[in-house]
Motif scaffolding. Structure first.
Motif, PDB file in Angstrom:
ATOM      1  N   MET A   1       0.831  -1.192   0.000  1.00 45.16           N
ATOM      2  CA  MET A   1       0.000   0.000   0.000  1.00 45.16           C
ATOM      3  C   MET A   1       0.870   1.249   0.000  1.00 45.16           C
ATOM      4  SD  MET A   1      -2.902   1.328  -0.183  1.00 45.16           S
ATOM      5  CE  MET A   1      -3.678  -0.247  -0.247  1.00 45.16           C
ATOM      6  N   ASN A   2       1.923   1.241   0.829  1.00 41.66           N
ATOM      7  CA  ASN A   2       2.848   2.366   0.883  1.00 41.66           C
ATOM      8  C   ASN A   2       3.395   2.659  -0.512  1.00 41.66           C
ATOM      9  OD1 ASN A   2       4.912   4.215   1.702  1.00 41.66           O
ATOM     10  ND2 ASN A   2       6.313   2.496   1.773  1.00 41.66           N
TER      11      ASN A   2
ATOM     12  N   VAL B   1       7.641   8.674   5.558  1.00 48.87           N
ATOM     13  CA  VAL B   1       6.942   7.382   5.561  1.00 48.87           C
ATOM     14  C   VAL B   1       7.427   6.580   6.766  1.00 48.87           C
ATOM     15  CG1 VAL B   1       6.496   5.247   4.302  1.00 48.87           C
ATOM     16  CG2 VAL B   1       6.778   7.398   3.043  1.00 48.87           C
ATOM     17  N   THR B   2       6.481   6.090   7.566  1.00 54.69           N
ATOM     18  CA  THR B   2       6.789   5.250   8.716  1.00 54.69           C
ATOM     19  C   THR B   2       6.036   3.936   8.551  1.00 54.69           C
ATOM     20  OG1 THR B   2       6.908   7.232  10.076  1.00 54.69           O
ATOM     21  CG2 THR B   2       6.786   5.128  11.228  1.00 54.69           C
ATOM     22  N   LYS B   3       6.763   2.819   8.719  1.00 55.60           N
ATOM     23  CA  LYS B   3       6.133   1.500   8.567  1.00 55.60           C
ATOM     24  C   LYS B   3       6.169   0.781   9.909  1.00 55.60           C
ATOM     25  CE  LYS B   3       7.863   1.134   3.870  1.00 55.60           C
ATOM     26  NZ  LYS B   3       8.759   0.417   2.973  1.00 55.60           N
ATOM     27  N   ASP B   4       5.089   0.067  10.203  1.00 55.24           N
ATOM     28  CA  ASP B   4       4.995  -0.694  11.444  1.00 55.24           C
ATOM     29  C   ASP B   4       4.544  -2.117  11.105  1.00 55.24           C
ATOM     30  OD1 ASP B   4       4.865  -1.285  14.219  1.00 55.24           O
ATOM     31  OD2 ASP B   4       2.700  -0.880  14.189  1.00 55.24           O
ATOM     32  N   PHE B   5       5.409  -3.112  11.399  1.00 52.90           N
ATOM     33  CA  PHE B   5       5.076  -4.523  11.168  1.00 52.90           C
ATOM     34  C   PHE B   5       4.756  -5.161  12.507  1.00 52.90           C
ATOM     35  CE2 PHE B   5       7.764  -3.486   7.561  1.00 52.90           C
ATOM     36  CZ  PHE B   5       7.065  -4.054   6.517  1.00 52.90           C
ATOM     37  N   ARG B   6       3.689  -5.961  12.553  1.00 57.76           N
ATOM     38  CA  ARG B   6       3.316  -6.698  13.759  1.00 57.76           C
ATOM     39  C   ARG B   6       2.864  -8.091  13.367  1.00 57.76           C
ATOM     40  NH1 ARG B   6      -1.213  -3.080  15.434  1.00 57.76           N
ATOM     41  NH2 ARG B   6      -0.439  -1.586  13.972  1.00 57.76           N
ATOM     42  N   ARG B   7       3.087  -8.989  14.279  1.00 56.87           N
ATOM     43  CA  ARG B   7       2.595 -10.337  14.080  1.00 56.87           C
ATOM     44  C   ARG B   7       1.227 -10.448  14.745  1.00 56.87           C
ATOM     45  NH1 ARG B   7       5.572 -15.289  12.978  1.00 56.87           N
ATOM     46  NH2 ARG B   7       4.036 -16.928  13.135  1.00 56.87           N
TER      47      ARG B   7
ATOM     48  N   ALA C   1       1.365   1.521   7.383  1.00 55.88           N
ATOM     49  CA  ALA C   1       2.292   2.551   6.921  1.00 55.88           C
ATOM     50  C   ALA C   1       1.617   3.898   7.111  1.00 55.88           C
ATOM     51  CB  ALA C   1       2.642   2.341   5.451  1.00 55.88           C
ATOM     52  N   GLU C   2       2.379   4.832   7.614  1.00 60.26           N
ATOM     53  CA  GLU C   2       1.872   6.179   7.794  1.00 60.26           C
ATOM     54  C   GLU C   2       2.696   7.093   6.903  1.00 60.26           C
ATOM     55  OE1 GLU C   2       0.549   8.100  11.696  1.00 60.26           O
ATOM     56  OE2 GLU C   2       2.577   8.894  11.384  1.00 60.26           O
ATOM     57  N   VAL C   3       1.998   7.851   6.073  1.00 59.24           N
ATOM     58  CA  VAL C   3       2.652   8.792   5.177  1.00 59.24           C
ATOM     59  C   VAL C   3       2.248  10.182   5.631  1.00 59.24           C
ATOM     60  CG1 VAL C   3       2.890   9.569   2.791  1.00 59.24           C
ATOM     61  CG2 VAL C   3       2.531   7.134   3.279  1.00 59.24           C
TER      62      VAL C   3
ATOM     63  N   ASN D   1      -0.223  24.105   5.929  1.00 58.45           N
ATOM     64  CA  ASN D   1      -0.979  22.889   6.181  1.00 58.45           C
ATOM     65  C   ASN D   1      -0.034  21.735   6.443  1.00 58.45           C
ATOM     66  OD1 ASN D   1      -3.458  24.191   5.491  1.00 58.45           O
ATOM     67  ND2 ASN D   1      -2.748  24.108   3.390  1.00 58.45           N
ATOM     68  N   TYR D   2      -0.310  21.004   7.492  1.00 58.52           N
ATOM     69  CA  TYR D   2       0.436  19.799   7.797  1.00 58.52           C
ATOM     70  C   TYR D   2      -0.581  18.690   7.817  1.00 58.52           C
ATOM     71  CZ  TYR D   2       3.031  16.316  10.407  1.00 58.52           C
ATOM     72  OH  TYR D   2       3.631  15.160  10.794  1.00 58.52           O
ATOM     73  N   HIS D   3      -0.352  17.667   7.065  1.00 57.61           N
ATOM     74  CA  HIS D   3      -1.383  16.642   6.909  1.00 57.61           C
ATOM     75  C   HIS D   3      -0.779  15.261   7.073  1.00 57.61           C
ATOM     76  CE1 HIS D   3      -4.581  14.322   5.066  1.00 57.61           C
ATOM     77  NE2 HIS D   3      -5.338  15.307   5.466  1.00 57.61           N
ATOM     78  N   LYS D   4      -1.467  14.393   7.772  1.00 56.00           N
ATOM     79  CA  LYS D   4      -1.036  13.010   7.912  1.00 56.00           C
ATOM     80  C   LYS D   4      -2.013  12.106   7.187  1.00 56.00           C
ATOM     81  CE  LYS D   4       1.160  12.941  12.434  1.00 56.00           C
ATOM     82  NZ  LYS D   4       1.094  12.338  13.762  1.00 56.00           N
ATOM     83  N   SER D   5      -1.482  11.132   6.516  1.00 59.12           N
ATOM     84  CA  SER D   5      -2.314  10.104   5.920  1.00 59.12           C
ATOM     85  C   SER D   5      -1.965   8.800   6.627  1.00 59.12           C
ATOM     86  CB  SER D   5      -2.024   9.955   4.423  1.00 59.12           C
ATOM     87  OG  SER D   5      -2.332  11.151   3.773  1.00 59.12           O
ATOM     88  N   HIS D   6      -2.942   8.127   7.127  1.00 59.11           N
ATOM     89  CA  HIS D   6      -2.721   6.900   7.866  1.00 59.11           C
ATOM     90  C   HIS D   6      -3.254   5.742   7.018  1.00 59.11           C
ATOM     91  CE1 HIS D   6      -2.030   4.421  11.355  1.00 59.11           C
ATOM     92  NE2 HIS D   6      -3.249   3.940  11.230  1.00 59.11           N
ATOM     93  N   ILE D   7      -2.404   4.779   6.723  1.00 60.11           N
ATOM     94  CA  ILE D   7      -2.786   3.691   5.824  1.00 60.11           C
ATOM     95  C   ILE D   7      -2.806   2.379   6.585  1.00 60.11           C
ATOM     96  CG2 ILE D   7      -2.104   2.383   3.790  1.00 60.11           C
ATOM     97  CD1 ILE D   7      -1.201   5.976   4.248  1.00 60.11           C
TER      98      ILE D   7
END
Length: 191
Positions: free
Chosen positions: A1-2, A23-29, A38-40, A184-190
Motif C-alpha cells: 500500500m505504501n 513514511v513510517t512503517k509498522d510490522f506486527r505479528r 504505513a503512515e505517510v 498545512n500539515y497533513h497526515k495520511s494513515h494507511i
C-alpha cells in the motif's frame, strides 16, 4: 500500500525522497500472519493541493487509505514576514494620510524625517463563543483554518518634511492589519 501511495504522489509530481514527505512503517505479528501499517505524512504549503491529493488518494485507493484531518502550523519565517508586512502597510497608510492632508491644504509632502514603529500586535484567529465550546476535533476545516490564522497589527509614527512649511507631524492612530493562513500539515494513515 505504501508503494501505491508513493507511486501516486510521484505521478502527481511529489518526490517521496523530499523532506516534505515522511513514511513510517509498522510490522506486527497477528496470530499466524503479519500486519503492516504505513503512515505517510506530507507537509503542504497550499491547502488546495492537499485537498486534491487527499481526494485523489481516496478515489484511487478507496477504503485501504484513511486520511486524517489536517494539522495546521506556521513556520517561524512566515510569522516574521507577516509582522514586516503589517509594518510596511502601516507606513504606506500613514504616507497616504499625510499626502491627503497636504493636498487638502495645498502643500507638498516631502521625504520622511522620522519613521517609528510604536506598537506591534499579533493574535491567532478567533472562533465564535458557541463554537469554541465544542471540542477542537468537531470543528470544520474552515473553522480550524480561521482559528489557526494569525493576524498582525502595527502602529507607526511618521514625521515628513513639508515643502514650503517646516514640518508636518501626522501620527497614525489606526492599525494596519494583515492575516496569513497557516501552513498545512497533513497526515495520511494507511492500514
Amino acid at each position: 500500500m505504501n508503494g501505491q501511495i508513493t507511486q501516486h504522489l510521484h505521478f502527481l509530481g511529489y518526490n517521496s525522497e523530499a523532506e516534505n514527505i515522511t513514511v513510517t512503517k509498522d510490522f506486527r505479528r497477528v496470530e499466524n500472519a503479519y500486519h503492516m501499517e504505513a503512515e505517510v505524512c506530507i507537509t503542504f504549503t497550499e491547502f488546495g493541493k492537499m485537498q486534491n491529493i487527499c481526494n485523489f488518494l481516496v478515489e484511487k485507493l478507496d477504503s485501504s487509505v484513511v486520511i486524517s484531518p489536517p494539522q495546521f502550523y506556521h513556520t517561524p519565517g512566515s510569522v516574521e514576514n507577516l509582522r514586516r508586512q503589517a509594518c510596511l502597510v502601516a507606513v504606506e497608510n500613514a504616507w497616504r494620510k499625510a499626502q491627503e492632508v497636504c493636498n487638502l491644504v495645498g502643500q507638498t509632502l516631502g521625504k520622511p524625517l522620522l519613521i517609528k514603529e510604536e506598537e506591534t500586535k499579533e493574535w491567532e484567529g478567533q472562533i465564535d463563543d458557541h463554537q469554541s465550546s465544542r471540542l477542537s476535533s468537531s470543528l470544520t476545516v474552515q473553522q480550524k483554518i480561521k482559528s489557526a490564522t494569525i493576524h498582525a497589527a502595527s502602529k507607526v509614527f511618521l514625521t515628513f518634511e513639508q515643502l514650503l512649511e517646516p514640518f508636518l507631524n501626522i501620527p497614525t492612530s489606526n492599525f494596519s492589519q494583515i492575516a496569513i493562513s497557516p501552513v498545512n500539515y497533513h497526515k495520511s494513515h494507511i492500514k
